[in-house]
Design an enzyme around this catalytic site. Structure first.
Site, PDB file in Angstrom:
ATOM      1  N   ARG A 130      -4.782   2.336 -11.002  1.00  0.00           N
ATOM      2  CA  ARG A 130      -6.074   2.217 -10.323  1.00  0.00           C
ATOM      3  C   ARG A 130      -7.177   2.545 -11.326  1.00  0.00           C
ATOM      4  O   ARG A 130      -6.971   3.293 -12.281  1.00  0.00           O
ATOM      5  CB  ARG A 130      -6.163   3.199  -9.156  1.00  0.00           C
ATOM      6  CG  ARG A 130      -5.124   2.993  -8.060  1.00  0.00           C
ATOM      7  CD  ARG A 130      -5.225   4.117  -7.030  1.00  0.00           C
ATOM      8  NE  ARG A 130      -4.306   3.924  -5.916  1.00  0.00           N
ATOM      9  CZ  ARG A 130      -3.066   4.390  -5.860  1.00  0.00           C
ATOM     10  NH1 ARG A 130      -2.574   5.093  -6.888  1.00  0.00           N
ATOM     11  NH2 ARG A 130      -2.307   4.176  -4.802  1.00  0.00           N
TER      12      ARG A 130
ATOM     13  N   LYS B 290      -3.628   9.102  -6.767  1.00  0.00           N
ATOM     14  CA  LYS B 290      -4.462   9.162  -5.567  1.00  0.00           C
ATOM     15  C   LYS B 290      -3.707   9.853  -4.442  1.00  0.00           C
ATOM     16  O   LYS B 290      -2.541   9.570  -4.191  1.00  0.00           O
ATOM     17  CB  LYS B 290      -4.829   7.736  -5.127  1.00  0.00           C
ATOM     18  CG  LYS B 290      -5.641   7.645  -3.860  1.00  0.00           C
ATOM     19  CD  LYS B 290      -5.872   6.197  -3.493  1.00  0.00           C
ATOM     20  CE  LYS B 290      -6.579   6.059  -2.153  1.00  0.00           C
ATOM     21  NZ  LYS B 290      -6.766   4.656  -1.763  1.00  0.00           N
TER      22      LYS B 290
ATOM     23  N   TYR C 275       2.489  -7.861  -1.693  1.00  0.00           N
ATOM     24  CA  TYR C 275       2.989  -8.640  -2.826  1.00  0.00           C
ATOM     25  C   TYR C 275       4.182  -9.505  -2.444  1.00  0.00           C
ATOM     26  O   TYR C 275       4.439 -10.521  -3.085  1.00  0.00           O
ATOM     27  CB  TYR C 275       3.290  -7.705  -3.999  1.00  0.00           C
ATOM     28  CG  TYR C 275       2.091  -6.838  -4.268  1.00  0.00           C
ATOM     29  CD1 TYR C 275       0.910  -7.402  -4.746  1.00  0.00           C
ATOM     30  CD2 TYR C 275       2.091  -5.477  -3.964  1.00  0.00           C
ATOM     31  CE1 TYR C 275      -0.232  -6.641  -4.926  1.00  0.00           C
ATOM     32  CE2 TYR C 275       0.965  -4.703  -4.147  1.00  0.00           C
ATOM     33  CZ  TYR C 275      -0.199  -5.287  -4.624  1.00  0.00           C
ATOM     34  OH  TYR C 275      -1.336  -4.532  -4.791  1.00  0.00           O
TER      35      TYR C 275
ATOM     36  N   ARG D 143      -5.147  -4.927 -10.961  1.00  0.00           N
ATOM     37  CA  ARG D 143      -4.009  -4.159 -10.427  1.00  0.00           C
ATOM     38  C   ARG D 143      -3.142  -5.055  -9.533  1.00  0.00           C
ATOM     39  O   ARG D 143      -1.918  -5.037  -9.623  1.00  0.00           O
ATOM     40  CB  ARG D 143      -4.533  -2.948  -9.654  1.00  0.00           C
ATOM     41  CG  ARG D 143      -3.487  -2.129  -8.890  1.00  0.00           C
ATOM     42  CD  ARG D 143      -4.163  -0.874  -8.355  1.00  0.00           C
ATOM     43  NE  ARG D 143      -3.494  -0.310  -7.195  1.00  0.00           N
ATOM     44  CZ  ARG D 143      -2.495   0.559  -7.238  1.00  0.00           C
ATOM     45  NH1 ARG D 143      -2.001   0.945  -8.402  1.00  0.00           N
ATOM     46  NH2 ARG D 143      -1.966   1.051  -6.121  1.00  0.00           N
TER      47      ARG D 143
ATOM     48  N   HIS E 234       2.021   3.822  -4.241  1.00  0.00           N
ATOM     49  CA  HIS E 234       1.712   3.644  -2.821  1.00  0.00           C
ATOM     50  C   HIS E 234       2.368   4.729  -1.986  1.00  0.00           C
ATOM     51  O   HIS E 234       3.463   5.196  -2.318  1.00  0.00           O
ATOM     52  CB  HIS E 234       2.213   2.276  -2.328  1.00  0.00           C
ATOM     53  CG  HIS E 234       1.391   1.130  -2.804  1.00  0.00           C
ATOM     54  ND1 HIS E 234       1.862  -0.166  -2.842  1.00  0.00           N
ATOM     55  CD2 HIS E 234       0.109   1.064  -3.275  1.00  0.00           C
ATOM     56  CE1 HIS E 234       0.915  -0.964  -3.299  1.00  0.00           C
ATOM     57  NE2 HIS E 234      -0.151  -0.242  -3.566  1.00  0.00           N
TER      58      HIS E 234
ATOM     59  N   HIS F 118      -9.923  -4.064  -9.578  1.00  0.00           N
ATOM     60  CA  HIS F 118      -8.827  -3.809  -8.643  1.00  0.00           C
ATOM     61  C   HIS F 118      -7.899  -5.014  -8.537  1.00  0.00           C
ATOM     62  O   HIS F 118      -6.696  -4.873  -8.313  1.00  0.00           O
ATOM     63  CB  HIS F 118      -9.362  -3.425  -7.265  1.00  0.00           C
ATOM     64  CG  HIS F 118      -8.325  -2.792  -6.383  1.00  0.00           C
ATOM     65  ND1 HIS F 118      -7.757  -1.557  -6.663  1.00  0.00           N
ATOM     66  CD2 HIS F 118      -7.718  -3.224  -5.247  1.00  0.00           C
ATOM     67  CE1 HIS F 118      -6.862  -1.261  -5.738  1.00  0.00           C
ATOM     68  NE2 HIS F 118      -6.821  -2.247  -4.861  1.00  0.00           N
TER      69      HIS F 118
END
Length: 360
Positions: free
Chosen positions: A205, A229, A342, A311, A333, A308
């Site tokens: 990120r 994150k 995806y 990514r 994630h 982004h």
């Protein structure tokens, strides 16, 4: 602690005294589980809601600190419907579906805490009636919908290498007639190409890139130590691998990091900028990286490409060669539900692959 988290914690501590006592209690309850950035978003959402309550005459409070539990307890369903309408149609700046869902979810969390967890001195719930329990917050984006919006707006196949190559050489050719732009490109191309390459070869990120320090980098083992994150353990950094291509680009940038940007030895940041008029280089900001990628993307012929989406480009490419669980771990994630994007993005590629097999 990351730069962003430090700033958000300061803002959180400044705003918290402007909230009712029970919101302060809720935020303290959530501190061990949520990042300062998330808690700050909660506070902003409550500011919006309490301001609306007072504006509509649903609270007699003269400021947000004076909002009472009884006023929340006696809200009617049509009041919540009215607030949702305010957010979607009547606010000064109309909110997207995602923003509205987030604001309502923040209220649900607060009301749930007050009615199901927090207690008064007699062990009774602080809130006797929870109007937000009746409010269904629909998921704003399903993975399939998100994937559909990304189609054609990310880099695919050879474009991943081509974009990095364009930053190195092509952009300089395109702006050769503009002396200022050409000079800036010659100064920054190794750094800029390195940032793009790192994201396209690891899926980091932008906030994770900004917070990287030189000590977080293990070039020989193609490894980074990243503050992920949502991870509230500020002493722990997650090891994240990157591809060989990024190793070469990092090595090339590191040659220039100190001398070209006049970087002082005390500066730990991996990616450095030297702002106009400044004598010493300092950590690049998130906004600077975002604007830098958009500048190159526009000239590259991909105006919808953002940092982004780099990514997303990596993730789609990575998912084609790995399963959903490896992709989830690589991207950091919280659940595979997010990673499902995806699976949908690669549907077309997979269908083409099976046809090619049938023809062979």
């Amino acid at each position: 602690m990351s730069i962003q988290k430090t700033n958000d914690r300061k803002h959180l501590d400044l705003k918290l005294p402007q909230m009712p006592w029970f919101v302060q209690q809720f935020i303290d309850y959530k501190r061990p589980d949520l990042s300062p950035s998330t808690l700050l978003e909660y506070i902003r959402d409550y500011e919006s809601f309490f301001g609306w309550l007072r504006g509509e005459g649903l609270s007699v409070a003269t400021d947000n600190t004076a909002i009472t539990l009884l006023e929340l307890e006696t809200l009617h369903m049509d009041s919540i419907v009215g607030y949702r309408l305010h957010l979607t149609t009547r606010a000064v700046q109309t909110n997207t579906r995602v923003t509205v869902s987030r604001k309502l979810s923040a209220l649900r969390s607060l009301f749930h805490y007050l009615s199901q967890i927090a207690e008064d001195e007699n062990f009774y719930p602080l809130l006797k009636r929870n109007i937000m329990a009746k409010v269904e917050v629909k998921r704003a984006h399903k993975p399939k919908d998100t994937a559909a919006k990304l189609k054609g707006k990310i880099l695919e196949d050879e474009e991943l290498l081509e974009f990095v190559g364009y930053i190195y050489e092509g952009y300089g050719i395109d702006v050769a007639a503009n002396k200022q732009a050409h000079y800036a490109h010659l100064l920054n191309r190794e750094r800029d190409a390195c940032i793009a390459s790192l994201i396209l070869n690891s899926g980091l990120r932008v906030s994770e890139v900004v917070n990287l320090n030189v000590d977080d980098l293990d070039v020989n083992n193609k490894l980074l130590y990243v503050t992920r994150k949502g991870n509230n353990d500020e002493t722990f950094k997650t090891p994240v691998y990157f591809r060989e291509q990024a190793k070469d680009d990092l090595s090339q940038y590191l040659v220039f990091r100190q001398s070209r940007y006049n970087t002082p030895k005390r500066e730990k940041a991996l990616f450095i900028a030297l702002p106009n008029g400044q004598q010493e280089g300092k950590r690049m900001t998130k906004r600077a990286i975002q604007e830098m990628i958009m500048k190159y993307a526009k000239r590259f012929g991909k105006p919808f490409l953002t940092v982004h989406k780099l990514r997303h480009s990596f993730a789609t490419d990575y998912y084609l060669q790995n399963d959903i669980y490896k992709t989830k771990e690589q991207l950091g994630h919280a659940s595979t539900e997010t990673t499902e994007i995806y699976a949908h993005l690669t549907d077309k590629t997979m269908s083409e692959a099976i046809e090619r097999r049938a023809e062979s």
